[in-house]
Write an enzyme that holds these catalytic residues in place. Structure first.
Site, PDB file in Angstrom:
ATOM      1  N   VAL A   1      35.667 105.455 -47.092  1.00 23.36           N
ATOM      2  CA  VAL A   1      34.781 105.948 -48.143  1.00 23.36           C
ATOM      3  C   VAL A   1      35.093 107.438 -48.337  1.00 23.36           C
ATOM      4  O   VAL A   1      35.196 108.196 -47.367  1.00 23.36           O
ATOM      5  CB  VAL A   1      33.302 105.753 -47.755  1.00 23.36           C
ATOM      6  CG1 VAL A   1      32.381 106.301 -48.833  1.00 23.36           C
ATOM      7  CG2 VAL A   1      33.018 104.266 -47.518  1.00 23.36           C
TER       8      VAL A   1
ATOM      9  N   GLN B   1      42.894 103.955 -34.306  1.00 22.17           N
ATOM     10  CA  GLN B   1      41.800 103.454 -33.459  1.00 22.17           C
ATOM     11  C   GLN B   1      41.584 101.956 -33.687  1.00 22.17           C
ATOM     12  O   GLN B   1      41.405 101.184 -32.730  1.00 22.17           O
ATOM     13  CB  GLN B   1      40.527 104.220 -33.796  1.00 22.17           C
ATOM     14  CG  GLN B   1      39.249 103.619 -33.246  1.00 22.17           C
ATOM     15  CD  GLN B   1      38.052 104.518 -33.490  1.00 22.17           C
ATOM     16  OE1 GLN B   1      37.941 105.539 -32.835  1.00 22.17           O
ATOM     17  NE2 GLN B   1      37.179 104.166 -34.402  1.00 22.17           N
TER      18      GLN B   1
ATOM     19  N   SER C   1      33.594 112.412 -43.248  1.00 23.14           N
ATOM     20  CA  SER C   1      33.735 112.545 -41.799  1.00 23.14           C
ATOM     21  C   SER C   1      32.605 113.416 -41.287  1.00 23.14           C
ATOM     22  O   SER C   1      32.222 114.390 -41.947  1.00 23.14           O
ATOM     23  CB  SER C   1      35.073 113.215 -41.458  1.00 23.14           C
ATOM     24  OG  SER C   1      35.075 113.652 -40.107  1.00 23.14           O
ATOM     25  N   SER C   2      32.094 113.071 -40.117  1.00 20.04           N
ATOM     26  CA  SER C   2      31.066 113.918 -39.516  1.00 20.04           C
ATOM     27  C   SER C   2      31.609 115.329 -39.298  1.00 20.04           C
ATOM     28  O   SER C   2      30.854 116.303 -39.294  1.00 20.04           O
ATOM     29  CB  SER C   2      30.614 113.327 -38.179  1.00 20.04           C
ATOM     30  OG  SER C   2      30.249 111.972 -38.358  1.00 20.04           O
TER      31      SER C   2
ATOM     32  N   GLY D   1      35.961 101.555 -39.280  1.00 22.92           N
ATOM     33  CA  GLY D   1      36.512 102.130 -40.502  1.00 22.92           C
ATOM     34  C   GLY D   1      38.025 102.230 -40.444  1.00 22.92           C
ATOM     35  O   GLY D   1      38.597 102.574 -39.415  1.00 22.92           O
TER      36      GLY D   1
ATOM     37  N   HIS E   1      26.975 109.206 -42.203  1.00 20.47           N
ATOM     38  CA  HIS E   1      27.201 109.501 -43.625  1.00 20.47           C
ATOM     39  C   HIS E   1      27.449 108.168 -44.336  1.00 20.47           C
ATOM     40  O   HIS E   1      27.369 107.095 -43.712  1.00 20.47           O
ATOM     41  CB  HIS E   1      28.361 110.479 -43.798  1.00 20.47           C
ATOM     42  CG  HIS E   1      29.621 110.081 -43.066  1.00 20.47           C
ATOM     43  ND1 HIS E   1      30.303 108.921 -43.329  1.00 20.47           N
ATOM     44  CD2 HIS E   1      30.302 110.680 -42.049  1.00 20.47           C
ATOM     45  CE1 HIS E   1      31.363 108.827 -42.558  1.00 20.47           C
ATOM     46  NE2 HIS E   1      31.384 109.876 -41.741  1.00 20.47           N
TER      47      HIS E   1
ATOM     48  N   HIS F   1      29.673 105.500 -42.631  1.00 18.80           N
ATOM     49  CA  HIS F   1      29.022 104.674 -41.611  1.00 18.80           C
ATOM     50  C   HIS F   1      28.092 103.643 -42.260  1.00 18.80           C
ATOM     51  O   HIS F   1      28.040 102.485 -41.851  1.00 18.80           O
ATOM     52  CB  HIS F   1      28.170 105.551 -40.681  1.00 18.80           C
ATOM     53  CG  HIS F   1      28.933 106.606 -39.936  1.00 18.80           C
ATOM     54  ND1 HIS F   1      28.781 107.950 -40.185  1.00 18.80           N
ATOM     55  CD2 HIS F   1      29.825 106.514 -38.930  1.00 18.80           C
ATOM     56  CE1 HIS F   1      29.547 108.642 -39.364  1.00 18.80           C
ATOM     57  NE2 HIS F   1      30.199 107.798 -38.596  1.00 18.80           N
TER      58      HIS F   1
ATOM     59  N   ALA G   1      25.575 111.266 -36.527  1.00 14.79           N
ATOM     60  CA  ALA G   1      25.787 112.178 -37.664  1.00 14.79           C
ATOM     61  C   ALA G   1      26.235 111.336 -38.860  1.00 14.79           C
ATOM     62  O   ALA G   1      27.275 111.575 -39.474  1.00 14.79           O
ATOM     63  CB  ALA G   1      26.792 113.286 -37.343  1.00 14.79           C
TER      64      ALA G   1
ATOM     65  N   ASP H   1      39.951 105.531 -39.345  1.00 19.52           N
ATOM     66  CA  ASP H   1      40.566 105.726 -38.034  1.00 19.52           C
ATOM     67  C   ASP H   1      41.535 104.561 -37.788  1.00 19.52           C
ATOM     68  O   ASP H   1      41.269 103.662 -37.005  1.00 19.52           O
ATOM     69  CB  ASP H   1      39.471 105.803 -36.960  1.00 19.52           C
ATOM     70  CG  ASP H   1      38.528 106.970 -37.207  1.00 19.52           C
ATOM     71  OD1 ASP H   1      38.888 108.098 -36.886  1.00 19.52           O
ATOM     72  OD2 ASP H   1      37.434 106.749 -37.773  1.00 19.52           O
TER      73      ASP H   1
END
Ligand code: AMP
Length: 282
Positions: A179, A152, A188-189, A146, A33, A36, A31, A149
């Site tokens: 971004v 993460q 975000s997706s 990214g 954007h 990514h 998904a 996160d």
């Protein structure tokens, strides 16, 4: 761009790329954007070849989370990656990633506790397990993630150091700044879950974060600034705030006061069907 779904053709394809220059890995759940695609562009600037992965990882979703609803757009994603010059798309079938009998779990203590680790039990075990596998499968020279996160990224860096994963040097894991849309909302997706009214209201999240950071910088006690941030989000239409915390940017230790070292404000809040996360330097 070549696309592979099974591990043997992946290894063959990556070996051919590696003979010809360094390989950068960009792991995603699809998904795609601009966030990514920014990772892909940054990867391309730093390595000869970009390998992107798309895998909606069931291990990192809790029982009541959005695994079934998570957007899946492989054909569009594939076209976007090809247009950015991605060499190879690794889109494993679920049983290629987790064959029958799969029984291993990678669990990173410390940095995975609290924040999203508290709100989503088991989430970071799922992330660490799949990223460990991706690193072993692709054996990239560098990997890009990214800052969106932030926790993460800290978990992955800790895991790579602790397990001596095959990345060649400590700074081979590269964090890319978040971004954002024009109104400040982080791409975000999961923004796709928002109605137009919720999407408009969601801009309150980065705005309230920036305001809290200013107030902390002006000397307001951290607890008061965070209480104000939560009130602002609830007033704007968010239904719950999972957490709003000031943490050491590197260790993720909780900060009751703004010290001299690098600090990060991290927030997770719910609006409509979406749970949005964001973080900023504070
Ligand atoms: P996801 O597909 O959501 O798992 O994200 C894949 C990668 O893209 C992760 O490293 C994310 O941190 C990164 N990413 C997601 N959203 C953004 C964004 N708005 N800006 C920069 N990177 C992002």
């Amino acid at each position: 761009m070549q696309t592979v779904n099974r591990i043997d053709p992946l290894r063959t394809a990556v070996a051919a790329l590696r003979r010809d220059g360094p390989v950068a890995l960009v792991p995603t759940m699809g998904a795609l954007h601009e966030g990514h695609l920014t990772l892909v562009r940054e990867a391309k600037a730093r390595a000869a070849h970009v390998v992107a992965s798309i895998f909606v990882n069931p291990l990192q979703f809790g029982a009541n989370e959005d695994l079934g609803a998570y957007p899946r757009r492989l054909a569009e994603d594939s076209a976007l990656l090809a247009a950015e010059g991605t060499a190879l798309l690794w889109a494993p079938d679920a049983d290629a990633m987790y064959p029958a009998g799969f029984a291993t779990n990678v669990s990173v203590n410390g940095v995975s506790e609290g924040l999203c680790g508290a709100a989503r039990p088991g989430h970071f075990d799922g992330v660490a397990t799949v990223v460990c596998k991706l690193f072993n499968q692709v054996q990239p020279d560098i990997a890009l993630f990214g800052e969106k996160d932030w926790q993460q990224l800290a978990v992955i860096r800790r895991m790579a150091r602790d397990l001596d994963l095959t990345l060649p040097h400590a700074d081979a894991i590269i964090g890319v700044p978040t971004v954002r849309e024009a109104d400040g909302l982080a791409l975000s997706s999961r923004n796709a879950y928002l109605t137009p009214a919720e999407r408009a209201a969601a801009a309150a999240l980065p705005a309230a974060m920036r305001s809290a950071i200013c107030r902390i910088g002006d000397g307001e006690p951290v607890a008061a600034a965070l209480a104000g941030l939560m009130q602002a989000l609830l007033a704007a239409g968010f239904t719950a705030v999972d957490y709003a915390e000031l943490r050491d940017a590197d260790t993720l230790a909780l900060l009751a006061e703004r010290g001299n070292g690098p600090a990060r404000l991290l927030v997770a809040a719910r609006i409509g069907k979406a749970r949005l996360i964001d973080n900023m330097a504070a």
